[in-house]
Design a protein around this motif. Structure first.
Motif, PDB file in Angstrom:
ATOM      1  N   ILE A  65       0.963  -1.266  -0.090  1.00  0.00           N
ATOM      2  CA  ILE A  65       0.062  -0.151  -0.101  1.00  0.00           C
ATOM      3  C   ILE A  65       0.923   1.249   0.028  1.00  0.00           C
ATOM      4  O   ILE A  65       0.569   2.270  -0.601  1.00  0.00           O
ATOM      5  CB  ILE A  65      -1.088   0.035   1.291  1.00  0.00           C
ATOM      6  CG1 ILE A  65      -1.982  -1.141   0.769  1.00  0.00           C
ATOM      7  CG2 ILE A  65      -1.572   1.285   1.311  1.00  0.00           C
ATOM      8  CD1 ILE A  65      -3.239  -1.143   1.814  1.00  0.00           C
ATOM      9  N   PHE A  66       2.097   1.227   0.637  1.00  0.00           N
ATOM     10  CA  PHE A  66       2.978   2.530   0.639  1.00  0.00           C
ATOM     11  C   PHE A  66       2.188   3.855   1.062  1.00  0.00           C
ATOM     12  O   PHE A  66       2.161   4.779   0.373  1.00  0.00           O
ATOM     13  CB  PHE A  66       3.615   2.439  -0.492  1.00  0.00           C
ATOM     14  CG  PHE A  66       4.440   1.296  -1.037  1.00  0.00           C
ATOM     15  CD1 PHE A  66       5.412   0.822  -0.115  1.00  0.00           C
ATOM     16  CD2 PHE A  66       3.895   0.418  -2.032  1.00  0.00           C
ATOM     17  CE1 PHE A  66       6.209  -0.477  -0.835  1.00  0.00           C
ATOM     18  CE2 PHE A  66       4.613  -0.846  -2.184  1.00  0.00           C
ATOM     19  CZ  PHE A  66       5.488  -1.256  -1.692  1.00  0.00           C
ATOM     20  N   LEU A  67       1.720   4.014   2.173  1.00  0.00           N
ATOM     21  CA  LEU A  67       0.917   5.094   2.405  1.00  0.00           C
ATOM     22  C   LEU A  67       1.704   6.342   2.238  1.00  0.00           C
ATOM     23  O   LEU A  67       2.914   6.303   2.770  1.00  0.00           O
ATOM     24  CB  LEU A  67       0.705   5.217   4.171  1.00  0.00           C
ATOM     25  CG  LEU A  67      -0.731   4.035   4.416  1.00  0.00           C
ATOM     26  CD1 LEU A  67      -0.535   4.063   6.137  1.00  0.00           C
ATOM     27  CD2 LEU A  67      -1.900   4.723   3.900  1.00  0.00           C
ATOM     28  N   GLU A  69       3.292   7.420  -0.178  1.00  0.00           N
ATOM     29  CA  GLU A  69       4.390   7.585  -1.033  1.00  0.00           C
ATOM     30  C   GLU A  69       3.872   7.468  -2.556  1.00  0.00           C
ATOM     31  O   GLU A  69       2.688   7.508  -2.778  1.00  0.00           O
ATOM     32  CB  GLU A  69       5.071   6.218  -1.034  1.00  0.00           C
ATOM     33  CG  GLU A  69       5.858   5.965   0.363  1.00  0.00           C
ATOM     34  CD  GLU A  69       6.501   4.782   0.472  1.00  0.00           C
ATOM     35  OE1 GLU A  69       7.209   4.215  -0.428  1.00  0.00           O
ATOM     36  OE2 GLU A  69       6.835   4.447   1.758  1.00  0.00           O
ATOM     37  N   GLU A  72       1.752   4.717  -3.681  1.00  0.00           N
ATOM     38  CA  GLU A  72       0.689   4.273  -2.997  1.00  0.00           C
ATOM     39  C   GLU A  72      -0.173   3.640  -4.175  1.00  0.00           C
ATOM     40  O   GLU A  72      -0.570   4.359  -5.154  1.00  0.00           O
ATOM     41  CB  GLU A  72       0.315   5.340  -2.256  1.00  0.00           C
ATOM     42  CG  GLU A  72      -0.887   5.023  -1.586  1.00  0.00           C
ATOM     43  CD  GLU A  72      -1.439   6.193  -0.616  1.00  0.00           C
ATOM     44  OE1 GLU A  72      -2.641   6.704  -0.874  1.00  0.00           O
ATOM     45  OE2 GLU A  72      -0.688   6.620   0.152  1.00  0.00           O
ATOM     46  N   ASP A  73      -1.133   2.637  -3.781  1.00  0.00           N
ATOM     47  CA  ASP A  73      -2.199   2.268  -4.370  1.00  0.00           C
ATOM     48  C   ASP A  73      -3.362   3.005  -4.341  1.00  0.00           C
ATOM     49  O   ASP A  73      -3.632   3.797  -3.489  1.00  0.00           O
ATOM     50  CB  ASP A  73      -2.692   0.757  -3.703  1.00  0.00           C
ATOM     51  CG  ASP A  73      -3.752  -0.001  -4.484  1.00  0.00           C
ATOM     52  OD1 ASP A  73      -4.541   0.635  -5.120  1.00  0.00           O
ATOM     53  OD2 ASP A  73      -3.739  -1.137  -4.472  1.00  0.00           O
ATOM     54  N   THR A  76      -6.121   2.997  -1.853  1.00  0.00           N
ATOM     55  CA  THR A  76      -5.855   2.989  -0.569  1.00  0.00           C
ATOM     56  C   THR A  76      -6.873   3.427   0.226  1.00  0.00           C
ATOM     57  O   THR A  76      -7.314   2.962   1.568  1.00  0.00           O
ATOM     58  CB  THR A  76      -4.480   3.751  -0.304  1.00  0.00           C
ATOM     59  OG1 THR A  76      -3.452   2.899  -0.859  1.00  0.00           O
ATOM     60  CG2 THR A  76      -4.080   3.693   1.278  1.00  0.00           C
TER      61      THR A  76
END
Length: 168
Positions: A65-67, A69, A72-73, A76
């Motif tokens: 998910i990479f909050l 960044e 990020e999906d 999210t």
């Protein structure tokens, strides 16, 4: 169970005063609800540690998910809201209430998630069911704070006690 005001204030100061770093020594979320008479709504702000929320989302099957960044999906917000809907529920004035997602923001190592409940003509009682992060963090505590016209009432929920009721 009513929380002594001294104990709650001490815990809240501890939570708010801690520098939010990746290896935090305790596990807590803060859920603030403010009753807005002008809009007849409950405005909800939930503060969680980013790494804890990511762990819960991964546990729910959402990876990479990479909050906050670039990678990020794009879904999210949907993943976070779906997680919250399964772990945070309200019965307002003895009626089950639907959450609406408003948005989120990332602040250092913390995620603020904003939601609301509409069509609340008067806040007389609220039953809260909150099991945020308890499935992945055994020592997770969830502080619930409800403000109606300056009257503030609190609940302290955890893995063993996920439900509480407040009356105004």
């Amino acid at each position: 169970m009513k929380i002594e005001k001294k104990y709650f204030i001490l815990m809240l100061l501890l939570v708010m005063g801690v520098n939010f770093v990746k290896a935090h020594p305790f596990y807590v979320s803060i859920c603030q609800l403010n009753y807005n008479e002008q809009t007849n709504s409950l405005e909800i702000s939930v503060k969680t540690f980013s790494d804890d929320l990511l762990l819960a989302l991964e546990n729910a099957g959402r990876t990479k998910i990479f909050l906050g960044e670039d990678k990020e999906d794009p879904k999210t917000d949907e993943y976070i809201f779906n997680y919250f809907k399964t772990r945070l529920n309200f019965v307002v004035n003895h009626e089950k209430s639907a959450l609406n997602f408003v948005g989120r923001e990332i602040e250092a190592d913390v995620v603020w998630t904003y939601m609301e409940i509409v069509n609340v003509n008067d806040l007389k009682s609220i039953e809260v069911q909150c099991s945020l992060l308890t499935e992945v963090l055994e020592d997770q505590s969830n502080i619930i704070q409800v403000n109606k016209n300056g009257t503030i009432k609190n609940l302290l929920l955890n893995r063993n006690k996920t439900r509480g009721m407040l009356e105004f």
